[in-house]
Write an enzyme that holds these catalytic residues in place. Structure first.
Site, mmCIF file in Angstrom:
data_model
loop_
_atom_site.group_PDB
_atom_site.id
_atom_site.type_symbol
_atom_site.label_atom_id
_atom_site.label_comp_id
_atom_site.label_asym_id
_atom_site.label_seq_id
_atom_site.Cartn_x
_atom_site.Cartn_y
_atom_site.Cartn_z
ATOM 1 C CB CYS A 98 -5.459 5.320 8.907
ATOM 2 S SG CYS A 98 -6.056 4.639 7.363
ATOM 3 C CG PHE A 133 -1.801 -1.187 1.388
ATOM 4 C CD1 PHE A 133 -2.965 -1.355 0.644
ATOM 5 C CD2 PHE A 133 -1.443 -2.183 2.289
ATOM 6 C CE1 PHE A 133 -3.766 -2.481 0.810
ATOM 7 C CE2 PHE A 133 -2.232 -3.316 2.457
ATOM 8 C CZ PHE A 133 -3.406 -3.461 1.718
ATOM 9 C CG ASP A 168 -1.116 1.801 -4.016
ATOM 10 O OD1 ASP A 168 -0.921 2.230 -2.856
ATOM 11 O OD2 ASP A 168 -2.192 1.983 -4.629
ATOM 12 C CB SER A 169 -4.728 -1.568 -6.129
ATOM 13 O OG SER A 169 -5.273 -0.588 -5.274
ATOM 14 C CG ASN A 190 -6.083 -7.186 -4.251
ATOM 15 O OD1 ASN A 190 -5.608 -7.396 -3.141
ATOM 16 N ND2 ASN A 190 -7.371 -7.036 -4.456
ATOM 17 C CB ALA A 191 -2.148 -5.398 -0.818
ATOM 18 C CG ASP A 196 0.006 3.289 5.598
ATOM 19 O OD1 ASP A 196 -0.947 3.270 6.399
ATOM 20 O OD2 ASP A 196 0.447 4.341 5.086
HETATM 21 N N1 SAH Z 1 1.647 4.293 2.687
HETATM 22 C C1 SAH Z 1 1.114 5.391 1.921
HETATM 23 C C2 SAH Z 1 -0.356 5.611 2.130
HETATM 24 C C3 SAH Z 1 -1.237 4.435 1.813
HETATM 25 S S1 SAH Z 1 -2.898 4.857 1.590
HETATM 26 C C4 SAH Z 1 1.870 6.662 2.263
HETATM 27 O O1 SAH Z 1 2.493 6.713 3.326
HETATM 28 O O2 SAH Z 1 1.833 7.617 1.499
HETATM 29 C C5 SAH Z 1 -3.574 3.381 1.056
HETATM 30 C C6 SAH Z 1 -3.169 2.962 -0.335
HETATM 31 O O3 SAH Z 1 -3.712 1.656 -0.535
HETATM 32 C C7 SAH Z 1 -3.697 3.813 -1.483
HETATM 33 O O4 SAH Z 1 -2.614 4.241 -2.242
HETATM 34 C C8 SAH Z 1 -4.580 2.847 -2.294
HETATM 35 O O5 SAH Z 1 -4.431 3.055 -3.693
HETATM 36 C C9 SAH Z 1 -4.035 1.515 -1.907
HETATM 37 N N2 SAH Z 1 -4.943 0.368 -1.971
HETATM 38 C C10 SAH Z 1 -6.229 0.284 -1.571
HETATM 39 N N3 SAH Z 1 -6.677 -0.978 -1.682
HETATM 40 C C11 SAH Z 1 -5.641 -1.726 -2.167
HETATM 41 C C12 SAH Z 1 -5.477 -3.114 -2.454
HETATM 42 N N4 SAH Z 1 -6.455 -3.992 -2.289
HETATM 43 N N5 SAH Z 1 -4.275 -3.530 -2.892
HETATM 44 C C13 SAH Z 1 -3.248 -2.653 -3.057
HETATM 45 N N6 SAH Z 1 -3.362 -1.340 -2.786
HETATM 46 C C14 SAH Z 1 -4.537 -0.878 -2.340
#
Ligand code: SAH
Length: 408
Positions: free
Chosen positions: A352, A235, A256-257, A291-292, A312
């Site tokens: 968060c 993420f 990230d997705s 997708n994470a 995160d």
């Molecule tokens: N760590 C980052 C903030 C993350 S916010 C920082 O410090 O700047 C959450 C992120 O998760 C977003 O960028 C969103 O695009 C991503 N996201 C949401 N669902 C997801 C998923 N299923 N797989 C991968 N990424 C995802």
């Protein structure tokens, strides 16, 4: 809340129930609509006196005719309140003074954080020479208040531009007329900001939140203290953690997705290398769009190993109702990450979601560790950066959890 403001004598009075009054006396600043006894005909966004059932004054508040949070207290009964714009001006100055005392090593930070700066419904972020504001309540949306905010910010910072980020859903819920995100002043929409010595591109009218996750600023630096070896930033958005880890680790992968987020991440990495080739350990960060949950499952199954993993995710629990599902999500992520960490590995795991308490989060991590037979030692139990202050008696102002653990 040490401010002077006297609501004009003509301000209407809102009477609230015993439960509402107790809440305020306990130090909270919200009263829910279900705790109002009389508020008929009070115009949206008014400055009101608040009184208990026996007409005993409790303070001065902003009234919303739409939100479930009908009352947001801005001054207690012993504090005088002149007029709202004067109060706003004073509170903005106090918010700036707080940052001058407690925020360092960055030109990007939250300048005003709503209730936590005694300005409910107003958020202002600074990104170097640009300011980005968000207005969330009827009272703050009033034209004279907007003008006061802009004038005060301009006088203090002389920003190249001030942008407003609007959220159509929030405006609709608050019964405010639709309004596009736009530059309110100036015509510069993009800049570069620096936190902890790491550079980031910022576009005032694109991206999530007001542009970056400023609340993680101190956690980036803390994570980099412990990070080593091969690192995975899950993420990663625009690379907040990954870029910090790159100074310490031999190899960093960001996942990230969101493709647009990864494109900015890549530009950020290039920017840091171009300005200082030694800054990133001479390495190229690998960015993966995935997708994470799928990626972690595949990588864990393939036996991949890492020394540092950051998790995160976005807020899984947007409300109390989705808490159980959210906790399962957090558990799955943490479990898979723990499986992939080498002994002596570092897990940086965040939530968060306000609805997931500190205790819930620790319990989820404990469960995950038992399931995979790993022993965890907490190196740091962290929250949001100091420019996102937490009011002790308003628990809703604390939402971010960030644990840094040593994994055996
Ligand atoms: N760590 C980052 C903030 C993350 S916010 C920082 O410090 O700047 C959450 C992120 O998760 C977003 O960028 C969103 O695009 C991503 N996201 C949401 N669902 C997801 C998923 N299923 N797989 C991968 N990424 C995802």
């Amino acid at each position: 809340m040490a401010s002077k403001a006297v609501p004009p004598k003509s301000s209407p009075t809102v009477k609230i129930s015993r439960r509402g009054a107790d809440r305020l006396r306990d130090g909270h600043v919200w009263v829910y609509r279900s705790d109002l006894i009389s508020a008929d005909g009070i115009p949206p966004g008014s400055l009101v006196h608040v009184a208990d059932e026996r007409a005993k004054p409790l303070g001065t508040a902003l009234y919303s005719s739409a939100s479930q949070i009908a009352i947001r207290l801005i001054a207690r009964s012993h504090e005088e309140v002149a007029d709202f714009p004067t109060l706003v001006r004073e509170r903005i100055r106090q918010a700036i003074a707080y940052r001058e005392r407690f925020v360092s090593n960055t030109d990007a930070y939250r300048l005003i954080f709503s209730e936590a700066d005694f300005l409910p419904g107003l958020i202002v972020d600074r990104y170097n020479d640009l300011l980005s504001l968000q207005i969330l309540t009827q009272a703050m949306d009033a034209e004279p208040v907007r003008q006061t905010v802009l004038a005060e910010l301009t006088e203090k910072f002389h920003p190249a531009a001030i942008a407003e980020r609007t959220d159509p859903k929030i405006r609709e819920l608050e019964q405010l007329p639709p309004r596009p995100s736009s530059l309110l002043q100036g015509d510069k929409a993009a800049t570069i900001f620096t936190m902890n010595g790491v550079k980031f591109h910022f576009d005032a009218l694109a991206g999530q939140k007001t542009g970056a996750f400023l609340d993680q600023r101190e956690n980036y630096a803390a994570a980099a203290e412990y990070a080593h070896g091969e690192a995975l930033d899950i993420f990663c958005y625009q690379g907040g953690f990954a870029l910090h880890l790159a100074r310490k680790c031999s190899q960093v992968t960001g996942v990230d997705s969101s493709r647009p987020a990864l494109e900015v991440a890549e530009r950020n990495a290039a920017l840091n290398v171009s300005l200082d080739p030694g800054n990133m350990n001479g390495q190229e960060i690998e960015w993966i769009e995935a997708n994470a949950f799928d990626l972690l499952r595949d990588y864990a199954a393939a036996g991949r190993q890492y020394d540092t993993i950051v998790l995160d995710p976005p807020a899984f629990a947007k409300s109390k109702k989705t808490l159980d599902t959210a906790l399962r999500g957090y558990k799955e992520l943490n479990l898979r990450a723990l499986k992939m960490l080498r002994p002596g590995g570092i897990l940086v795991t965040c939530s968060c979601s306000y609805h997931v308490s500190q205790a819930d989060f620790l319990e989820v991590l404990a469960q995950a560790s038992r399931d995979v037979h790993r022993t965890l030692r907490i190196l740091e139990n962290r929250g949001q950066a100091k420019d996102h202050p937490t009011l002790l008696t308003v628990p809703e102002t604390a939402y971010l959890k960030c644990l840094i653990v040593d994994v055996r």
